[in-house]
Motif scaffolding. Structure first.
Motif, mmCIF file in Angstrom:
data_model
loop_
_atom_site.group_PDB
_atom_site.id
_atom_site.type_symbol
_atom_site.label_atom_id
_atom_site.label_comp_id
_atom_site.label_asym_id
_atom_site.label_seq_id
_atom_site.Cartn_x
_atom_site.Cartn_y
_atom_site.Cartn_z
ATOM 1 N N ALA A 177 0.549 -1.154 -0.184
ATOM 2 C CA ALA A 177 -0.379 -0.118 -0.129
ATOM 3 C C ALA A 177 0.586 1.417 -0.220
ATOM 4 O O ALA A 177 0.149 2.261 0.075
ATOM 5 N N ARG A 203 2.986 4.666 -0.995
ATOM 6 C CA ARG A 203 2.745 5.663 -1.723
ATOM 7 C C ARG A 203 3.704 5.747 -2.993
ATOM 8 O O ARG A 203 3.855 5.673 -3.819
ATOM 9 N N ALA A 225 2.302 6.664 -7.388
ATOM 10 C CA ALA A 225 1.135 6.512 -6.446
ATOM 11 C C ALA A 225 -0.027 6.188 -6.915
ATOM 12 O O ALA A 225 -0.473 4.482 -6.825
ATOM 13 N N ARG A 226 -0.530 6.604 -8.130
ATOM 14 C CA ARG A 226 -1.379 6.359 -8.927
ATOM 15 C C ARG A 226 -1.113 5.063 -10.006
ATOM 16 O O ARG A 226 -1.954 4.135 -9.531
ATOM 17 N N LYS A 282 0.732 2.575 -9.128
ATOM 18 C CA LYS A 282 0.811 1.459 -7.751
ATOM 19 C C LYS A 282 -1.152 1.377 -7.454
ATOM 20 O O LYS A 282 -0.875 0.372 -7.355
ATOM 21 N N GLN A 283 -1.495 2.292 -7.493
ATOM 22 C CA GLN A 283 -3.343 1.921 -6.774
ATOM 23 C C GLN A 283 -3.434 1.458 -7.968
ATOM 24 O O GLN A 283 -4.409 0.105 -8.140
ATOM 25 N N ALA A 336 -2.971 -2.639 -7.579
ATOM 26 C CA ALA A 336 -3.308 -3.481 -6.974
ATOM 27 C C ALA A 336 -4.581 -3.883 -7.037
ATOM 28 O O ALA A 336 -5.253 -4.199 -7.047
ATOM 29 N N ALA A 337 -5.415 -3.194 -8.156
ATOM 30 C CA ALA A 337 -6.570 -2.962 -8.193
ATOM 31 C C ALA A 337 -6.880 -4.314 -9.591
ATOM 32 O O ALA A 337 -7.902 -5.107 -9.838
ATOM 33 N N GLN A 346 -12.080 -1.071 -14.491
ATOM 34 C CA GLN A 346 -10.419 -0.855 -14.434
ATOM 35 C C GLN A 346 -10.247 0.767 -15.327
ATOM 36 O O GLN A 346 -10.163 1.034 -15.058
ATOM 37 N N LEU A 356 -11.597 2.711 -12.869
ATOM 38 C CA LEU A 356 -10.215 4.007 -11.875
ATOM 39 C C LEU A 356 -10.009 4.804 -12.989
ATOM 40 O O LEU A 356 -8.866 5.620 -11.993
ATOM 41 N N LEU A 380 -8.590 8.278 -12.019
ATOM 42 C CA LEU A 380 -6.934 8.887 -11.221
ATOM 43 C C LEU A 380 -6.221 9.329 -12.516
ATOM 44 O O LEU A 380 -5.522 9.827 -12.089
#
Ligand code: T3D
Length: 263
Positions: free
Chosen positions: A97, A99, A210-211, A213-214, A217-218, A227, A230, A234
């Motif tokens: 998680a 960032r 950081a985004r 990585k988000q 992760a999803a 997706q 998202l 982002l």
């Protein structure tokens, strides 16, 4: 007492060294608590844009310290599930998680939860002498710290099944060929390459990293529509950052971007 984890502050990033070399950096409670504290500190330190983890000595990390305290004693068997939850899994969650990008420089054997620690990182470089061992089954345990999650995703089900059921070691070069890690490099150049990569990421557009990585992760749990939604959301946020404006300015002015890491 020797610190189980050493942290060096580098410009824009942190170098984290596991420091129990005589035990191939096997993880005990104080090392795990120290690592959790390091990642908690990184999360709130806005001057830190990347982290690099490596091991002192000839090993990266031999997983959970095997000692009488993890064996059944007069008080009955220890609750290894509770230990995993409190320590190893708390660390894995923080790394995933985080960032900031987390890079592993695997300088020797990575076994059990030590292999999972490497696989939890965003980018893994390993020296040619390193290896990855799903050691859990060798001592009658099941994979934890995320190994049964990461492995099928990175090497495919057939290889993951064989590795988790046999506990056979995978040398660094093969790990790279299988897509388990990013790169296998000469032992002598491992730290130089890993530090250069970490520094480069630390100078990157932190809000976008950081985004990204988000999104990753999803990615495996979302369907395409979710997706895409998202990515839209982002991208909308990324498009409002100072780093995006600087990226475009730099492109138009034909110069390298000087990202500030500002939203
Ligand atoms: O509590 C929970 O949450 C449960 C969670 C479990 C998660 C796990 O990580 S389970 C898996 C635990 N780890 C292992 O089973 C690996 C054990 N180690 C090994 O199999 C081998 O050491 C290696 C394959 C990693 C490396 O072998 P080698 O021949 O290169 O080194 P070595 O001679 O075995 O080890 C060097 C020293 O490190 C040695 O100490 P000594 O004899 O010189 O004083 C060895 O005992 C020590 N060491 C290595 N791994 C551990 C360790 N000491 C304590 N715990 C270890 N995990």
């Amino acid at each position: 007492m020797t610190d189980p984890v050493l942290v060096e502050e580098r410009p824009g990033w942190r170098l984290i060294r596991l420091n129990r070399p005589d035990k191939l950096n096997a993880m005990n409670e104080s090392m795990l608590d120290a690592l959790i504290a390091v990642f908690d500190a990184i999360e709130i330190d806005r001057s830190c844009h990347a982290a690099l983890i490596t091991g002192e000595g000839r090993g990266f990390c031999a997983g959970q310290e095997l000692s009488p305290s993890v064996m059944p004693g007069p008080g009955g068997p220890p609750d290894l599930g509770a230990l995993a939850q409190r320590y190893h899994h708390a660390l894995a969650r923080r790394i995933r998680a985080a960032r900031v990008p987390v890079i592993a420089a695997v300088n020797g054997v990575a076994a059990g939860a030590g292999a999972s620690l490497a696989l939890a990182c965003d980018i893994v470089l390993a020296g040619h002498s390193a290896s990855f061992v799903q050691a859990f089954v060798r001592i009658g345990l099941v994979p934890d710290t995320g190994s049964s999650f990461y492995l099928p995703r990175v090497v495919g089900e057939a290889r993951a099944r064989a590795l988790l059921l046999t506990g056979d070691a995978v040398p660094a070069v093969q790990a790279a060929e299988w897509g388990m890690i990013w790169k296998a490099v000469d032992d002598a150049s491992l730290m130089q390459e890993a530090e250069a990569l970490t520094q480069r990421l630390a100078q990157g557009p932190a809000p976008a990293l950081a985004r990204i990585k988000q999104l990753l992760a999803a990615s495996f749990s979302n369907d395409l529509d979710t997706q895409l939604d998202l990515e839209r959301d982002l991208q909308r946020e990324a498009g409002r950052t100072e780093d995006f404006a600087e990226g475009v300015r730099a492109f138009l002015e034909k110069r390298p971007a000087a990202f500030s890491g500002l939203e």
